[in-house]
Design a protein around this motif. Structure first.
Motif, mmCIF file in Angstrom:
data_model
loop_
_atom_site.group_PDB
_atom_site.id
_atom_site.type_symbol
_atom_site.label_atom_id
_atom_site.label_comp_id
_atom_site.label_asym_id
_atom_site.label_seq_id
_atom_site.Cartn_x
_atom_site.Cartn_y
_atom_site.Cartn_z
ATOM 1 N N MET A 179 34.053 50.267 48.798
ATOM 2 C CA MET A 179 34.703 49.628 49.997
ATOM 3 C C MET A 179 34.780 48.300 50.008
ATOM 4 S SD MET A 179 31.643 51.367 50.415
ATOM 5 C CE MET A 179 30.049 50.300 50.508
ATOM 6 N N SER A 180 33.772 47.532 49.272
ATOM 7 C CA SER A 180 33.744 45.967 49.421
ATOM 8 C C SER A 180 34.289 45.418 48.135
ATOM 9 C CB SER A 180 32.251 45.529 49.590
ATOM 10 O OG SER A 180 31.870 45.989 50.952
ATOM 11 N N GLY A 181 34.782 46.333 47.079
ATOM 12 C CA GLY A 181 35.443 45.576 45.920
ATOM 13 C C GLY A 181 34.328 44.969 45.197
ATOM 14 N N LEU A 182 33.243 45.733 44.850
ATOM 15 C CA LEU A 182 32.041 45.182 44.175
ATOM 16 C C LEU A 182 32.019 45.647 42.583
ATOM 17 C CD1 LEU A 182 29.495 46.028 46.685
ATOM 18 C CD2 LEU A 182 30.451 43.883 46.479
ATOM 19 N N LEU A 183 32.967 46.580 42.276
ATOM 20 C CA LEU A 183 32.796 47.407 41.022
ATOM 21 C C LEU A 183 33.750 46.506 39.945
ATOM 22 C CD1 LEU A 183 32.055 49.818 39.457
ATOM 23 C CD2 LEU A 183 34.195 50.855 40.215
ATOM 24 N N LYS A 184 32.647 45.659 39.283
ATOM 25 C CA LYS A 184 33.284 44.896 37.969
ATOM 26 C C LYS A 184 33.878 45.860 36.972
ATOM 27 C CE LYS A 184 29.532 41.303 38.741
ATOM 28 N NZ LYS A 184 28.383 40.860 38.215
ATOM 29 N N PRO A 185 34.951 45.249 36.276
ATOM 30 C CA PRO A 185 35.715 46.062 35.458
ATOM 31 C C PRO A 185 34.791 46.836 34.405
ATOM 32 C CG PRO A 185 37.118 44.061 35.950
ATOM 33 C CD PRO A 185 35.480 44.129 36.396
ATOM 34 N N THR A 207 39.143 51.377 45.378
ATOM 35 C CA THR A 207 38.501 50.152 45.435
ATOM 36 C C THR A 207 39.218 49.268 46.345
ATOM 37 O OG1 THR A 207 37.403 48.370 44.343
ATOM 38 C CG2 THR A 207 39.480 48.792 43.726
ATOM 39 N N HIS A 208 38.773 48.109 46.816
ATOM 40 C CA HIS A 208 39.576 47.314 47.581
ATOM 41 C C HIS A 208 39.708 45.868 46.891
ATOM 42 C CE1 HIS A 208 39.630 49.052 51.662
ATOM 43 N NE2 HIS A 208 38.774 50.077 50.761
ATOM 44 N N TYR A 209 40.656 44.997 47.121
ATOM 45 C CA TYR A 209 40.909 43.822 46.226
ATOM 46 C C TYR A 209 40.340 42.594 46.596
ATOM 47 C CZ TYR A 209 43.857 42.551 42.517
ATOM 48 O OH TYR A 209 44.327 42.451 41.222
ATOM 49 N N THR A 210 39.209 42.865 47.500
ATOM 50 C CA THR A 210 38.620 41.630 48.484
ATOM 51 C C THR A 210 38.149 40.550 47.324
ATOM 52 O OG1 THR A 210 37.739 43.470 49.750
ATOM 53 C CG2 THR A 210 36.916 41.222 50.022
ATOM 54 N N GLY A 214 39.996 44.368 41.541
ATOM 55 C CA GLY A 214 40.716 45.612 41.711
ATOM 56 C C GLY A 214 41.428 46.243 40.582
ATOM 57 N N SER A 215 42.580 45.395 39.995
ATOM 58 C CA SER A 215 43.358 46.301 38.932
ATOM 59 C C SER A 215 42.504 46.305 37.718
ATOM 60 C CB SER A 215 44.583 45.207 39.077
ATOM 61 O OG SER A 215 45.297 45.120 40.022
ATOM 62 N N MET A 216 41.803 45.364 37.294
ATOM 63 C CA MET A 216 40.923 45.087 36.165
ATOM 64 C C MET A 216 40.040 46.410 36.130
ATOM 65 S SD MET A 216 40.109 41.120 35.606
ATOM 66 C CE MET A 216 39.614 40.795 37.331
ATOM 67 N N ALA A 217 39.467 46.475 37.321
ATOM 68 C CA ALA A 217 38.430 47.809 37.521
ATOM 69 C C ALA A 217 39.295 49.088 37.204
ATOM 70 C CB ALA A 217 37.645 47.881 38.827
ATOM 71 N N TYR A 218 40.595 49.113 37.864
ATOM 72 C CA TYR A 218 41.204 50.211 37.320
ATOM 73 C C TYR A 218 41.638 50.557 36.127
ATOM 74 C CZ TYR A 218 42.053 51.543 42.429
ATOM 75 O OH TYR A 218 41.794 51.956 43.646
ATOM 76 N N LEU A 219 41.975 49.427 35.320
ATOM 77 C CA LEU A 219 42.430 49.575 33.994
ATOM 78 C C LEU A 219 41.212 50.083 32.968
ATOM 79 C CD1 LEU A 219 45.066 49.309 32.593
ATOM 80 C CD2 LEU A 219 44.519 46.787 32.069
ATOM 81 N N LYS A 220 40.122 49.472 33.326
ATOM 82 C CA LYS A 220 38.774 49.768 32.480
ATOM 83 C C LYS A 220 38.494 51.171 32.967
ATOM 84 C CE LYS A 220 37.208 47.673 29.707
ATOM 85 N NZ LYS A 220 37.792 47.750 28.355
ATOM 86 N N ALA A 237 49.485 46.010 49.810
ATOM 87 C CA ALA A 237 48.175 45.847 48.718
ATOM 88 C C ALA A 237 47.517 44.503 48.761
ATOM 89 C CB ALA A 237 49.128 46.206 47.330
ATOM 90 N N LEU A 238 46.617 44.447 47.728
ATOM 91 C CA LEU A 238 45.774 43.305 47.554
ATOM 92 C C LEU A 238 44.948 42.908 48.797
ATOM 93 C CD1 LEU A 238 48.262 41.650 45.259
ATOM 94 C CD2 LEU A 238 46.622 43.334 44.707
#
Length: 450
Positions: A179-185, A207-210, A214-220, A237-238
């Motif tokens: 929820m805070s956009g903490l997940l690194k790719p 995830t959130h784009y904060t 976001g998009s990099m984490a999704y791609l990985k 978005a974003l």
């Protein structure tokens, strides 16, 4: 080219998109022109209910959330409608009795919810059991949530253990909710890979784009085998919302992960929601654009809350203490056993840190919710509350080491009686449930609409 592994998309424009960027103010009239088109896109699900929408309908939009759901279902016939449920908290801020949770879940599935994403702020599975069981018995797809956060306790192993506990209780899929956009790719890649090696149900990533990840984490995560991603159409978005639907679809076109969604079909939808966004900003005086804020990586505070905390200090003429507050937040969180910062724990940690900074002394005044968290009233914190802090704030009060809702007797009959006393003897089941969650707000709504 390797075998096809098409990625599915949950579209969040009707719920988390506008909750994140437009203070949950999107009206059903804003949604109606787009519903048939959204239904035909080919999404895994349309997230359109739950979260803060229930409260917002009653409090700000003079809309009945149950009527909204019924209307959505009338127009969305093929794509499951998805919603976000806070386990034993339902959509409110306290735990409710099991009879209220069971009836609420049964009713919302009857009204058209097809996917229930159910989470607990502390990842305490005991607070999810009743909602999961009710969802399964009602025939919905129940998605169990691993609330993602960073702490010495939270490791891939801890999330795998949590996912196993959820699968053992019968969930149909698992969602990693960041929820805070903490997940690194690269962390996303490792986490999804680890989950996919042991968990046999589909994995969805939210995830959130904060932070800008976001998009990099999704791609990985996609490369690691994630099955479903949450995206928002471009106007919503974003910023503090989700990665962009159209960009993710375009990224995956022609690869083994191709979503199969025709990007050109989204153009008219994006134009419609761009107009909606303008009208929400104008009608409600909202700022709907948010920059990337990498500070979230240190403080882990969801974006909207940072501005609230700043304004609280400003009202007290103490805005110069804002930096102190940002540094106090992680300390309070560590003292309280590293709860993930999501409603209601984010508010609890935030208010405690604010008091500490304003008074210049730690834990001098302690809000009731902080004491309740330390006593186990919200459930089990990831790590025990620091002993000296616990002694200071609750002394030797007994700790609740069982499921907190075991202390709550059935509530439905009492709620019906209360409504009858207040002049609504024939209140519908839906009205009783609305009143259970938000008593004052619901009564105000009934006064104007019943």
């Amino acid at each position: 080219m390797s075998a096809k592994r098409p990625v599915k998309i949950t579209e969040t424009v009707l719920r988390d998109g506008h909750q994140s960027l437009a203070a949950t103010r999107m009206r059903i009239t804003d949604m109606l022109p787009s519903l048939e088109q959204l239904d035909n896109v080919g999404y895994f699900a349309l997230e359109a209910w739950g979260g803060a929408t229930f409260d917002s309908c009653l409090r700000f939009l003079n809309e009945d959330p149950w009527e909204r759901l019924k209307t959505l279902k009338k127009h969305v016939k093929k794509t499951p409608i998805s919603m976000l449920l806070r386990g034993q908290n339902i959509l409110g801020y306290n735990h409710y009795a099991d009879d209220v949770v069971e009836l609420f879940v049964k009713k919302m599935v009857e009204y058209g919810v097809g996917v229930i994403r159910v989470f607990d702020a502390l990842n305490d599975v005991r607070n999810l059991e009743v909602a999961i069981k009710a969802g399964i018995e009602s025939g919905a797809h129940v998605q169990g949530v691993c609330v993602y956060t960073i702490s010495p306790y939270h490791t891939n192993e801890s999330y795998i253990k949590l996912a196993h506990e959820l699968v053992d209780r019968g969930v149909n899929s698992i969602c990693i909710k960041d929820m805070s956009g903490l997940l690194k790719p690269y962390v996303a890649y490792d986490l999804v890979k680890a989950l996919k090696s042991e968990i046999k149900v589909p994995i969805e990533l939210h995830t959130h784009y904060t932070s800008g990840f976001g998009s990099m984490a999704y791609l990985k995560a996609i490369e690691a085998g994630v099955d479903i991603i949450d995206c928002a159409l471009s106007p919503f978005a974003l910023g503090t919302s989700q990665p962009c639907t159209e960009s993710m679809i375009a990224t995956l076109e022609g690869t083994e992960y191709d979503t199969g969604i025709e990007r050109k079909n989204l153009k008219p939808l994006a134009l419609h929601f761009a107009d909606v966004k303008k009208s929400l900003a104008k009608d409600f005086g909202l700022r709907t654009y948010f920059d990337v804020d990498t500070n979230v990586l240190d403080f882990q505070i969801p974006g909207g809350m940072l501005s609230n905390l700043y304004n609280q200090l400003k009202e007290q003429g103490m805005e110069e203490k804002y930096q102190d507050l940002l540094e106090e937040m992680p300390r309070v969180r560590a003292d309280l056993g590293y709860p993930p910062l999501v409603t209601p724990t984010s508010q609890i940690v935030g208010s405690m840190a604010t008091f500490n900074v304003m008074l210049g002394e730690r834990y001098k005044i302690v809000p009731r919710e902080v004491k309740d968290l330390a006593r186990g009233k919200y459930g089990r914190t990831p790590l025990p509350v620091a002993e000296e802090v616990r002694e200071k704030i609750i002394g030797n009060e007994p700790i609740i080491d069982y499921r907190p809702a075991d202390d709550i007797p059935p509530q439905l009959d009492t709620l019906k009686a209360q409504l009858a006393e207040k002049g609504y003897p024939n209140a519908s089941v839906e009205d009783v449930l609305s009143y259970a969650l938000f008593p004052e707000v619901a009564l105000e709504f009934f006064k104007n609409n019943r």
